[in-house]
Design a protein around this motif. Structure first.
Motif, PDB file in Angstrom:
ATOM      1  N   TYR A   1      11.550  34.594   9.481  1.00 29.25           N
ATOM      2  CA  TYR A   1      11.182  33.139   9.749  1.00 29.25           C
ATOM      3  C   TYR A   1      12.014  32.717  11.020  1.00 29.25           C
ATOM      4  O   TYR A   1      13.060  32.741  11.058  1.00 29.25           O
ATOM      5  CB  TYR A   1      11.089  32.377   8.646  1.00 29.25           C
ATOM      6  CG  TYR A   1      10.336  30.972   8.974  1.00 29.25           C
ATOM      7  CD1 TYR A   1       9.049  31.138   8.730  1.00 29.25           C
ATOM      8  CD2 TYR A   1      10.900  30.000   9.483  1.00 29.25           C
ATOM      9  CE1 TYR A   1       8.266  29.725   8.707  1.00 29.25           C
ATOM     10  CE2 TYR A   1      10.367  28.728   9.826  1.00 29.25           C
ATOM     11  CZ  TYR A   1       8.897  28.393   9.299  1.00 29.25           C
ATOM     12  OH  TYR A   1       8.392  27.333   9.643  1.00 29.25           O
TER      13      TYR A   1
ATOM     14  N   ILE B   1       7.082  28.051   5.213  1.00 30.51           N
ATOM     15  CA  ILE B   1       5.989  28.695   5.537  1.00 30.51           C
ATOM     16  C   ILE B   1       4.660  27.925   5.672  1.00 30.51           C
ATOM     17  O   ILE B   1       3.830  27.587   6.505  1.00 30.51           O
ATOM     18  CB  ILE B   1       5.698  30.023   5.056  1.00 30.51           C
ATOM     19  CG1 ILE B   1       6.560  31.123   5.039  1.00 30.51           C
ATOM     20  CG2 ILE B   1       4.306  30.448   5.410  1.00 30.51           C
ATOM     21  CD1 ILE B   1       6.611  32.247   4.200  1.00 30.51           C
TER      22      ILE B   1
ATOM     23  N   TYR C   1       6.285  32.229  10.771  1.00 29.39           N
ATOM     24  CA  TYR C   1       6.476  33.404   9.866  1.00 29.39           C
ATOM     25  C   TYR C   1       6.108  34.881  10.495  1.00 29.39           C
ATOM     26  O   TYR C   1       5.150  34.701  11.419  1.00 29.39           O
ATOM     27  CB  TYR C   1       5.716  33.300   8.361  1.00 29.39           C
ATOM     28  CG  TYR C   1       6.010  34.305   7.398  1.00 29.39           C
ATOM     29  CD1 TYR C   1       7.487  34.473   7.078  1.00 29.39           C
ATOM     30  CD2 TYR C   1       5.408  35.261   6.721  1.00 29.39           C
ATOM     31  CE1 TYR C   1       8.017  35.483   6.268  1.00 29.39           C
ATOM     32  CE2 TYR C   1       5.644  36.139   5.858  1.00 29.39           C
ATOM     33  CZ  TYR C   1       7.243  36.138   5.793  1.00 29.39           C
ATOM     34  OH  TYR C   1       7.544  37.328   4.552  1.00 29.39           O
TER      35      TYR C   1
END
Length: 293
Positions: free
Chosen positions: A120, A271, A278
């Motif tokens: 991420y 997310i 992501y």
């Protein structure tokens, strides 16, 4: 052949690393057009992943997230090349540690630290964390097939004395350092999809049953390490902020898989909040249908 590919590609990477950021992002914009509109790189995988985890989003919303993701992806890979020559001062400015005192608090416990990451934002620039702690930095990674690029990656990520170790080396190397009295801070990218076996742990990730890597948790419990999550957020283009979140000061006290679940929950929150950052080209949910009934 490996060396030939290396000597062709390396000068290009070096050249990119020397470019000012403004020009770097102009190139990123051009790469985005090629990757997304011309070659449609893994667009089907990305679309399927987004529809799977966001079943309530409209087609328009999926497309919007998908485009933003590809723009971020291009930025990130060019930023990885920039890591070859970026200064420590500039890297600290662009990858800020929100709460360095949390690292010091963990360090003061006099236990080695396991740090869990997700794919991420910018996990590559997290190598600067090593400058905020006195422990020896280790990064668990999968060696590249091209030995010359593998050496380059180890050199780049080792700028601040972080040592990359393969999964197979992890237990032996960490144990060796512990026995020598050297405390470590070891980074694990733990959201990948492991091979499905009878013993694999199935957890919930984005509402879907997935097999999970649990090696980091097992290591923390076995060797009495603390466990933390590095929450990396993208502030704006080329700028990130990382927050150290302590998951467990005494990992042994947690039941099996609890720390893995805590990690997945933290990553999920990020997310859901900003899905474009992501790594959607990764087939994270490819084994979900294999869970035993």
């Amino acid at each position: 052949m490996q060396f030939i590919i290396y000597i062709i590609v390396y000068p290009l990477l070096w050249f990119i690393s020397k470019l000012p950021f403004k020009l770097l992002y102009l190139i990123s914009d051009a790469v985005y057009v090629l990757l997304y509109h011309v070659f449609s790189y893994r667009k089907k995988v990305v679309t399927n992943n987004l529809k799977l985890v966001f079943p309530d989003k409209s087609e328009k919303e999926i497309v919007s997230i998908r485009k933003a993701f590809y723009k971020h992806l291009c930025d990130m890979f060019l930023e990885m090349a920039k890591t070859m020559s970026i200064s420590e001062k500039d890297l600290k400015k662009r990858f800020a540690i929100k709460n360095p005192e949390a690292l010091k608090n963990l360090e003061n416990l006099n236990k080695s630290i396991i740090v869990l990451y997700g794919h991420y934002a910018s996990w590559e620039w997290s190598l600067v964390v090593e400058k905020y702690i006195n422990f020896k930095g280790l990064g668990v990674y999968k060696p590249l097939a091209n030995k010359y690029f593998d050496k380059l990656v180890r050199s780049i990520r080792g700028k601040y004395n972080t040592e990359l170790i393969s999964t197979k080396q992890t237990i032996n190397r960490i144990t060796q350092l512990e026995n020598a009295g050297t405390k470590t801070i070891t980074a694990f990218l733990s959201d990948q999809s492991p091979r499905v076996t009878k013993e694999v742990y199935w957890g919930k990730f984005m509402g879907i049953d997935v097999p999970c890597f649990t090696g980091a948790e097992r290591l923390a419990k076995k060797l009495d390490f603390t466990t933390a999550y590095l929450k990396i957020n993208k502030v704006k283009r080329g700028h990130y902020e990382a927050e150290v979140i302590t998951l467990a000061e005494d990992s042994k006290k947690y039941p099996d898989y609890a720390l893995t679940d805590l990690f997945l929950a933290e990553l999920e929150q990020q997310i859901y909040k900003q899905p474009a950052y992501y790594f959607w080209t990764h087939k994270r949910w490819k084994h979900s249908h294999k869970k035993p009934k």
